[in-house]
Scaffold this motif. Structure first.
Motif, PDB file in Angstrom:
ATOM      1  N   PHE A 167     -42.960 -59.727  -4.260  1.00 45.75           N
ATOM      2  CA  PHE A 167     -43.275 -60.833  -3.355  1.00 45.75           C
ATOM      3  C   PHE A 167     -44.210 -61.866  -3.967  1.00 45.75           C
ATOM      4  N   GLY A 168     -44.045 -62.114  -5.249  1.00 43.11           N
ATOM      5  CA  GLY A 168     -44.779 -63.209  -5.868  1.00 43.11           C
ATOM      6  C   GLY A 168     -46.261 -62.988  -6.026  1.00 43.11           C
ATOM      7  N   ALA A 169     -46.730 -61.767  -5.789  1.00 46.15           N
ATOM      8  CA  ALA A 169     -48.164 -61.517  -5.890  1.00 46.15           C
ATOM      9  C   ALA A 169     -48.659 -61.583  -7.324  1.00 46.15           C
ATOM     10  N   SER A 170     -47.724 -61.529  -8.301  1.00 42.82           N
ATOM     11  CA  SER A 170     -48.133 -61.543  -9.699  1.00 42.82           C
ATOM     12  C   SER A 170     -48.396 -62.945 -10.219  1.00 42.82           C
ATOM     13  N   GLY A 171     -48.147 -63.952  -9.404  1.00 42.98           N
ATOM     14  CA  GLY A 171     -48.392 -65.327  -9.832  1.00 42.98           C
ATOM     15  C   GLY A 171     -48.751 -66.203  -8.654  1.00 42.98           C
ATOM     16  N   LYS A 172     -49.046 -67.479  -8.899  1.00 43.76           N
ATOM     17  CA  LYS A 172     -49.377 -68.422  -7.838  1.00 43.76           C
ATOM     18  C   LYS A 172     -48.109 -69.173  -7.436  1.00 43.76           C
ATOM     19  N   ARG A 173     -48.052 -69.561  -6.178  1.00 42.54           N
ATOM     20  CA  ARG A 173     -46.865 -70.258  -5.697  1.00 42.54           C
ATOM     21  C   ARG A 173     -47.283 -71.392  -4.783  1.00 42.54           C
ATOM     22  N   LEU A 174     -46.785 -72.579  -5.066  1.00 40.65           N
ATOM     23  CA  LEU A 174     -47.060 -73.755  -4.251  1.00 40.65           C
ATOM     24  C   LEU A 174     -45.770 -74.184  -3.565  1.00 40.65           C
ATOM     25  N   VAL A 175     -45.879 -74.699  -2.349  1.00 45.61           N
ATOM     26  CA  VAL A 175     -44.718 -75.225  -1.632  1.00 45.61           C
ATOM     27  C   VAL A 175     -45.055 -76.610  -1.092  1.00 45.61           C
ATOM     28  N   ARG A 176     -44.041 -77.424  -0.914  1.00 42.75           N
ATOM     29  CA  ARG A 176     -44.220 -78.727  -0.281  1.00 42.75           C
ATOM     30  C   ARG A 176     -43.685 -78.630   1.137  1.00 42.75           C
ATOM     31  N   HIS A 184     -43.062 -71.973   8.409  1.00 39.84           N
ATOM     32  CA  HIS A 184     -41.609 -71.997   8.260  1.00 39.84           C
ATOM     33  C   HIS A 184     -41.215 -70.957   7.214  1.00 39.84           C
ATOM     34  N   GLN A 185     -40.078 -70.309   7.432  1.00 40.28           N
ATOM     35  CA  GLN A 185     -39.667 -69.213   6.558  1.00 40.28           C
ATOM     36  C   GLN A 185     -39.634 -69.609   5.088  1.00 40.28           C
ATOM     37  N   SER A 186     -39.211 -70.827   4.812  1.00 37.96           N
ATOM     38  CA  SER A 186     -39.103 -71.273   3.421  1.00 37.96           C
ATOM     39  C   SER A 186     -40.447 -71.647   2.818  1.00 37.96           C
ATOM     40  N   CYS A 187     -41.499 -71.684   3.641  1.00 38.54           N
ATOM     41  CA  CYS A 187     -42.815 -72.087   3.161  1.00 38.54           C
ATOM     42  C   CYS A 187     -43.819 -70.936   3.145  1.00 38.54           C
ATOM     43  N   VAL A 188     -43.343 -69.730   3.452  1.00 31.29           N
ATOM     44  CA  VAL A 188     -44.226 -68.569   3.533  1.00 31.29           C
ATOM     45  C   VAL A 188     -43.956 -67.630   2.364  1.00 31.29           C
ATOM     46  N   MET A 189     -45.023 -67.072   1.775  1.00 32.81           N
ATOM     47  CA  MET A 189     -44.884 -66.069   0.722  1.00 32.81           C
ATOM     48  C   MET A 189     -45.152 -64.700   1.336  1.00 32.81           C
ATOM     49  N   PRO A 190     -44.128 -63.847   1.451  1.00 33.13           N
ATOM     50  CA  PRO A 190     -44.317 -62.545   2.093  1.00 33.13           C
ATOM     51  C   PRO A 190     -45.333 -61.691   1.345  1.00 33.13           C
ATOM     52  N   THR A 191     -46.113 -60.916   2.085  1.00 33.79           N
ATOM     53  CA  THR A 191     -47.065 -59.986   1.487  1.00 33.79           C
ATOM     54  C   THR A 191     -46.942 -58.636   2.187  1.00 33.79           C
ATOM     55  N   VAL A 192     -47.320 -57.596   1.474  1.00 35.60           N
ATOM     56  CA  VAL A 192     -47.393 -56.253   2.057  1.00 35.60           C
ATOM     57  C   VAL A 192     -48.736 -55.666   1.673  1.00 35.60           C
ATOM     58  N   LYS A 193     -49.178 -54.655   2.439  1.00 31.28           N
ATOM     59  CA  LYS A 193     -50.503 -54.093   2.186  1.00 31.28           C
ATOM     60  C   LYS A 193     -50.601 -53.439   0.818  1.00 31.28           C
ATOM     61  N   HIS A 194     -49.565 -52.713   0.444  1.00 31.97           N
ATOM     62  CA  HIS A 194     -49.585 -52.013  -0.845  1.00 31.97           C
ATOM     63  C   HIS A 194     -48.296 -52.324  -1.599  1.00 31.97           C
ATOM     64  N   PRO A 195     -48.233 -53.498  -2.229  1.00 30.66           N
ATOM     65  CA  PRO A 195     -46.991 -53.893  -2.916  1.00 30.66           C
ATOM     66  C   PRO A 195     -46.694 -52.997  -4.112  1.00 30.66           C
ATOM     67  N   ASP A 196     -45.411 -52.748  -4.337  1.00 33.95           N
ATOM     68  CA  ASP A 196     -45.013 -51.982  -5.518  1.00 33.95           C
ATOM     69  C   ASP A 196     -45.433 -52.739  -6.773  1.00 33.95           C
ATOM     70  N   THR A 197     -46.009 -52.008  -7.699  1.00 36.86           N
ATOM     71  CA  THR A 197     -46.444 -52.595  -8.964  1.00 36.86           C
ATOM     72  C   THR A 197     -45.745 -51.889 -10.106  1.00 36.86           C
TER      73      THR A 197
END
Length: 349
Positions: A167-176, A184-197
């Motif tokens: 879910f993009g936690a390994s980098g930064k993500r910008l949206v316009r 909005h769904q296309s502007c949100v970066m999903p997160t989970v409490k304990h992401p798989d690494t």
């Protein structure tokens, strides 16, 4: 006669040209009444232009003074010193401290003054803390290799481990987004409490990327795993990229890298080691830049589970071009020179 002179002037549309035409007619002896009759401009405008010309002897408009500044140049310099003393101070905090010096100004005014001095608010760069020993070791390393050219660095295989998260936690993500689209769904970066690494080990040189291996889950990154990785991943890469030509291997000072069994194994394999590598120096290792590029490419694929993440990592790794790898390797002389110039401090890479 007046109509003949004014005819071409009637096609003029800019205020500056209209002003010049009115003054030209005035200089030729035409009265204000005569000029008004041409309808070149409103009566009040014509008489104002003539009056200003008589008073100043010029058709140029006097620049308006505008609202007076709330601070003097000396007070502006004081604000700059306050900001440089504490780079993390907010504009509101600076406005309060500036007020104690006799300047009543808003936070917005503070930002404008700082902008005039080239001080722009930006996210602080994250870099490892350098101890005195780190700085000393960095200088020793850079002096040792200060004469190396890009061709010399082309004989080095750089290596490292890196984590990748879902879910993009390994980098930064910008949206316009537009107003009201924050969630909005296309502007949100999903997160989970304990992401798989997923942890990977990889290597590369000026000849391109080498092997990449994924550390199995619940497997410790220890000397046994590392020796097995070197045996199965490093040696095939050196053979494929350099053949019988002698190359140099780089790895950092992680505990599993410095284990006696690893040092002995590398010696038995006649692997020449670059270094000793200085601690807390990712800015000197171009593979760190390669990891950043790879993470951005992986994040764009938006993998949704661990298996898909592994698949995308491997796919994007082999897609990295030799030109990119070579460009990163060729940056080494600049990195070395910059660290020496900054007396062991961090460089921009």
């Amino acid at each position: 006669m007046l109509e003949i002179i004014v005819l071409p002037l009637l096609t003029m549309v800019t205020c500056k040209e209209t002003r010049a035409a009115i003054i030209a007619l005035h200089k030729n002896g035409f009265t204000g009444k005569d000029i008004v009759a041409t309808k070149i401009a409103p009566k009040s405008t014509i008489y104002r232009f003539i009056k200003n010309f008589k008073e100043r002897g010029s058709i140029l408009v006097k620049k308006a003074s505008g609202r007076p500044r709330k601070s003097s140049k000396r007070q502006d310099r004081l604000l700059k010193r306050i900001q440089l003393r504490d780079r993390s101070a907010t504009s509101a905090e600076l406005a309060q401290e500036w007020q104690q010096a006799g300047v009543s100004a808003s936070a917005r005014t503070v930002r404008r003054r700082l902008l005039e001095d080239g001080l722009v608010s930006r996210r602080a760069a994250k870099k490892p803390l350098l101890s005195k020993k780190n700085i000393r070791d960095r200088l020793i390393f850079c002096r040792k290799y200060s004469e190396w050219t890009a061709e010399d660095w082309g004989k080095v295989i750089f290596s490292d481990e890196a984590p990748f998260r879902l879910f993009g936690a390994s980098g930064k993500r910008l949206v316009r987004r537009r107003k009201g689209e924050r969630y909005h769904q296309s502007c949100v970066m999903p997160t989970v409490k304990h992401p798989d690494t997923i942890h990977v080990w990889g290597c590369f040189s000026s000849k391109g990327v080498g092997s990449l291996t994924i550390l199995p889950k619940n497997t410790a990154m220890n000397k046994e795993w590392y020796q097995n990785t070197l045996q199965q991943q490093l040696l095939p890469t050196t053979q494929q990229q350099f053949g019988e030509e002698q190359c140099i291997f780089q790895h950092d000072g992680a505990p599993c890298h410095k284990a006696k069994v690893i040092t002995k194994w590398l010696g038995d394999q006649n692997v020449e080691i670059l270094g000793p590598w200085p601690g807390n120096s990712p800015d000197l290792n171009p593979i760190e830049n390669l990891w950043s590029i790879l993470k951005r490419r992986v994040d764009k694929q938006k993998p949704t589970n661990s298996d898909k993440l592994q698949e995308v990592i491997m796919k994007e790794w082999v897609a990295i071009s030799q030109d990119l790898a070579q460009k990163l390797i060729e940056s080494m002389p600049s990195r070395i020179a910059e660290v020496l110039k900054k007396k062991g401090q961090r460089c921009k890479y």
